[in-house]
Design an enzyme around this catalytic site. Structure first.
Site, PDB file in Angstrom:
ATOM      1  N   PHE A 213      -7.421 -82.764 -79.014  1.00  0.00           N
ATOM      2  CA  PHE A 213      -8.310 -81.653 -79.571  1.00  0.00           C
ATOM      3  C   PHE A 213      -7.522 -80.536 -80.323  1.00  0.00           C
ATOM      4  O   PHE A 213      -6.951 -79.706 -79.723  1.00  0.00           O
ATOM      5  CB  PHE A 213      -8.978 -81.154 -78.479  1.00  0.00           C
ATOM      6  CG  PHE A 213      -9.357 -82.100 -77.338  1.00  0.00           C
ATOM      7  CD1 PHE A 213     -10.062 -83.177 -77.635  1.00  0.00           C
ATOM      8  CD2 PHE A 213      -9.029 -81.902 -76.008  1.00  0.00           C
ATOM      9  CE1 PHE A 213     -10.295 -84.047 -76.842  1.00  0.00           C
ATOM     10  CE2 PHE A 213      -8.983 -82.999 -75.045  1.00  0.00           C
ATOM     11  CZ  PHE A 213      -9.665 -83.951 -75.420  1.00  0.00           C
ATOM     12  N   ASP A 215      -6.579 -77.228 -81.891  1.00  0.00           N
ATOM     13  CA  ASP A 215      -7.004 -75.865 -81.661  1.00  0.00           C
ATOM     14  C   ASP A 215      -5.994 -74.922 -82.211  1.00  0.00           C
ATOM     15  O   ASP A 215      -5.044 -75.198 -82.928  1.00  0.00           O
ATOM     16  CB  ASP A 215      -7.515 -75.691 -80.028  1.00  0.00           C
ATOM     17  CG  ASP A 215      -6.388 -75.686 -79.385  1.00  0.00           C
ATOM     18  OD1 ASP A 215      -5.266 -76.138 -79.720  1.00  0.00           O
ATOM     19  OD2 ASP A 215      -6.315 -75.643 -78.133  1.00  0.00           O
ATOM     20  N   ASP A 283      -2.969 -83.683 -74.035  1.00  0.00           N
ATOM     21  CA  ASP A 283      -3.391 -82.417 -74.606  1.00  0.00           C
ATOM     22  C   ASP A 283      -3.638 -81.238 -73.369  1.00  0.00           C
ATOM     23  O   ASP A 283      -3.377 -79.843 -73.589  1.00  0.00           O
ATOM     24  CB  ASP A 283      -4.812 -82.741 -75.178  1.00  0.00           C
ATOM     25  CG  ASP A 283      -5.634 -81.570 -75.638  1.00  0.00           C
ATOM     26  OD1 ASP A 283      -5.277 -81.159 -77.064  1.00  0.00           O
ATOM     27  OD2 ASP A 283      -6.222 -80.735 -74.985  1.00  0.00           O
TER      28      ASP A 283
END
Length: 306
Positions: A213, A215, A283
């Site tokens: 993800f 970010d 992650d």
């Protein structure tokens, strides 16, 4: 998810400001191959969980609002997760679809017990309204109906979310190519999988299809580990805490190269360990390393997507 992988790989091949160091990946994987660090999904006990549909409603609201904490130096993800949990424990109808459509900024602050305006507060309220409206219109008000309609496929769930909820359509145009990142839509699938330990509402036959993800935190961790290298201009901008515009080449490269690098780490780890390694697990480990390092310098972009 192939769109995410393929478009991120294209960015990595054409990147001007961020490069991926293969020897850096080799070193990190060599250290990890015997024991891939496992991080429990709710390792700090900050999330609401009742093993039923209300947990899904909570997680969908959480992931609709899970972005851009950095402009308020005291605010972080834990405040959001715990604040929403406490609000639901106090009133289990707090996230009913009709109520989500009516929240104001001050009311959201009150829910979270936050003493001042939230970063991008108007956007957060807009996204709450969007979630409430579309859940009511298409899924009888329930996130559980959204999840059940995807038939145990995380990929279908991400596709369904991005089709119905514009606020989750996380993509950019980079050097004439469309790049798909889908951070918050994917993290909802991963949160379900983690919360329900791959059973019940969290059972997905294709959880291995989910990418990491992209970010603020994970790129900074990968840079510290020697996996990502930045141009001097980009490194200086991050060091100076200068804002990097959403959709700029630098910002898209930071996120897309992170996805590509974690994919390469996952492939190499799987090969060396002989076991299936999930991007979701990598992650979670990388993110947990980052949040435990207060001195970590991350890039700063005002965005509703992460």
């Amino acid at each position: 998810m192939e769109e995410v992988r393929e478009s991120s790989a294209w960015v990595a091949r054409n990147s001007s400001h961020v490069t991926i160091d293969s020897s850096g990946i080799e070193k990190v994987v060599e250290k990890m191959k015997e024991s891939i660090p496992k991080v429990e999904w709710d390792y700090e006990g900050i999330h609401y969980f009742d093993n039923g549909p209300l947990t899904l409603q909570y997680l969908f609201v959480l992931d609709a609002l899970n972005f851009c904490f950095w402009p308020d130096k005291d605010l972080n993800y834990d405040h959001l997760a715990k604040g929403l949990k406490d609000a639901l424990l106090d009133d289990n109808s707090a996230f009913d679809a009709d109520r989500l459509q009516k929240y104001t900024g001050p009311q959201l602050r009150e829910l979270l017990k936050w003493p001042r305006p939230l970063p991008l507060e108007e956007e957060r309220v807009r996204l709450l309204h969007e979630v409430g409206f579309e859940l009511e219109r298409s899924f009888a008000g329930k996130a559980s109906n959204l999840v059940e309609s995807c038939g145990k496929s995380a990929v279908k769930l991400v596709a369904l979310i991005t089709r119905h909820f514009p606020g989750f359509r996380d993509h950019s145009v980079y050097k004439g190519h469309q790049v798909f990142l889908y951070k918050r839509a994917q993290i909802f699938a991963a949160d379900l999988w983690g919360a329900f330990k791959g059973q019940g509402y969290g059972e997905f036959d294709d959880i291995g299809s989910i990418t990491m993800f992209a970010d603020y935190i994970v790129p900074a961790v990968l840079q510290q580990l020697g996996v990502l290298k930045y141009s001097s201009t980009l490194a200086n901008a991050i060091q100076a805490s200068s804002e990097i515009g959403a959709g700029t080449e630098e910002e898209v490269e930071l996120r897309a190269c992170t996805i590509y690098a974690v994919e390469k780490m996952r492939e190499l780890l799987s090969k060396k360990s002989g076991k299936q390694v999930l991007s979701v697990e990598l992650d979670l480990w990388l993110w947990s390393v980052g949040v435990q390092c207060p001195s970590l310098q991350h890039h700063r972009t005002l965005s509703i997507y992460y």
